[in-house]
Design a protein around this motif. Structure first.
Motif, short mmCIF file in Angstrom:
data_model
loop_
_atom_site.label_atom_id
_atom_site.label_comp_id
_atom_site.label_asym_id
_atom_site.label_seq_id
_atom_site.Cartn_x
_atom_site.Cartn_y
_atom_site.Cartn_z
N GLY A 274 17.21 45.38 64.17
CA GLY A 274 18.57 45.18 63.69
C GLY A 274 19.34 46.48 63.71
O GLY A 274 18.97 47.44 64.39
N LEU A 275 20.40 46.52 62.94
CA LEU A 275 21.35 47.63 62.96
C LEU A 275 21.52 48.19 61.56
O LEU A 275 21.70 47.44 60.60
N LEU A 276 21.46 49.51 61.45
CA LEU A 276 21.72 50.21 60.19
C LEU A 276 22.87 51.18 60.42
O LEU A 276 22.76 52.07 61.26
N PRO B 80 24.71 47.06 72.84
CA PRO B 80 25.87 46.17 73.01
C PRO B 80 26.30 45.49 71.71
O PRO B 80 27.49 45.40 71.42
N PHE B 81 25.34 45.00 70.92
CA PHE B 81 25.67 44.36 69.65
C PHE B 81 26.35 45.37 68.72
O PHE B 81 27.37 45.07 68.10
N GLU C 134 15.09 43.63 45.47
CA GLU C 134 15.88 42.48 45.93
C GLU C 134 16.50 42.78 47.30
O GLU C 134 16.58 41.91 48.15
N ILE C 135 16.92 44.02 47.51
CA ILE C 135 17.46 44.41 48.82
C ILE C 135 16.39 44.25 49.88
O ILE C 135 16.64 43.67 50.95
N SER C 136 15.19 44.73 49.62
CA SER C 136 14.08 44.59 50.59
C SER C 136 13.79 43.13 50.86
O SER C 136 13.57 42.74 52.01
N ARG C 137 13.77 42.31 49.82
CA ARG C 137 13.48 40.88 49.98
C ARG C 137 14.55 40.22 50.85
O ARG C 137 14.24 39.41 51.73
N ARG C 138 15.81 40.54 50.61
CA ARG C 138 16.90 39.96 51.38
C ARG C 138 16.86 40.40 52.84
O ARG C 138 17.05 39.59 53.74
N LEU C 139 16.62 41.67 53.08
CA LEU C 139 16.55 42.16 54.45
C LEU C 139 15.39 41.52 55.20
O LEU C 139 15.53 41.16 56.37
N ALA C 140 14.25 41.34 54.53
CA ALA C 140 13.10 40.69 55.16
C ALA C 140 13.41 39.23 55.50
O ALA C 140 12.88 38.69 56.47
N ALA C 141 14.28 38.60 54.73
CA ALA C 141 14.65 37.20 54.98
C ALA C 141 15.77 37.08 56.02
O ALA C 141 16.20 35.99 56.34
N GLY C 142 16.27 38.22 56.53
CA GLY C 142 17.31 38.19 57.55
C GLY C 142 18.72 38.21 57.02
O GLY C 142 19.67 37.94 57.75
N ASN D 203 18.64 41.76 62.97
CA ASN D 203 18.93 41.04 64.20
C ASN D 203 17.66 41.06 65.05
O ASN D 203 17.36 42.08 65.68
N PRO D 204 16.89 39.96 65.08
CA PRO D 204 15.63 39.96 65.81
C PRO D 204 15.79 40.11 67.31
O PRO D 204 14.83 40.40 68.01
N ALA D 205 17.00 39.97 67.84
CA ALA D 205 17.23 40.07 69.28
C ALA D 205 17.42 41.50 69.76
O ALA D 205 17.67 41.72 70.94
#
Length: 189
Positions: free
Chosen positions: A163-165, A25-26, A132-140, A177-179
């Motif tokens: 989440g969504l890729l 749905p998201f 930096e991409i990995s760090r940002r994605l891990a931080a949400g 997206n943790p949901a």
């Protein structure tokens, strides 16, 4: 056989880009409202984007306009508070961020400001800091890569957190997206 697999991939990207076969749905709402809204669907920031594209001609104009409008729709859908961009990002991306009600920031070093909830990190072909991409994605933080460098493309495609890729030939988006469970779709970007 290569031509058949290429045709099948193109068909799959077209289907997903129009919402067909997108079962989350998201993800469906994101595709329908941000990636490819219906005809006649417009944003107030479109006029500002078009007015700021004075230095672009031909295909560069069309591509930059498309990318800026996509960024505006994504930032509006995700209710981004801040859009972080590298120094090589076109100035029209700042206009797109403001059109979505987000603050735009450009950084000069390899490591931008610390992540905050609601950030979007925009990368481009000159971005060479996959860690930096990995760090940002891990931080949400949502990461959108326009024409990514091979290292950045590989790092984005390795995203498997909840989440969504969305990935296409030119653009990749990773939206933590943790949901939701991890979901990926090939798109016609």
């Amino acid at each position: 056989m290569n031509i058949l697999s290429e045709m099948a991939g193109a068909y799959l990207r077209w289907r997903h880009s129009h919402g067909y076969g997108v079962h989350s749905p998201f993800a469906y709402r994101f595709v329908e409202q941000a990636v490819r809204p219906g005809r006649g669907y417009s944003f107030y920031g479109y006029a500002d984007i078009d007015a700021s594209l004075t230095g672009f001609k031909g295909s560069a104009y069309g591509r930059t306009r498309h990318d800026a409008r996509l960024l505006l729709r994504c930032a509006a859908f995700l209710r981004a508070g801040r859009v972080l961009m590298g120094p090589s990002a076109p100035a029209v991306f700042s206009v797109a961020a403001r059109g979505a009600g987000a603050r735009s920031e450009t950084w000069k070093s390899r490591h931008p400001a610390p992540p905050k909830p609601g950030d979007i990190l925009v990368t481009g072909p000159s971005w060479r800091a996959p860690e930096e991409i990995s760090r940002r994605l891990a931080a949400g933080t949502t990461v959108i890569a326009f024409d990514p460098a091979p290292e950045a493309r590989a790092e984005m495609m390795a995203f498997t957190a909840p989440g969504l890729l969305l990935h296409g030939r030119r653009i990749i988006m990773a939206i933590p997206n943790p949901a939701m469970a991890f979901t990926t779709y090939a798109m016609a970007f």
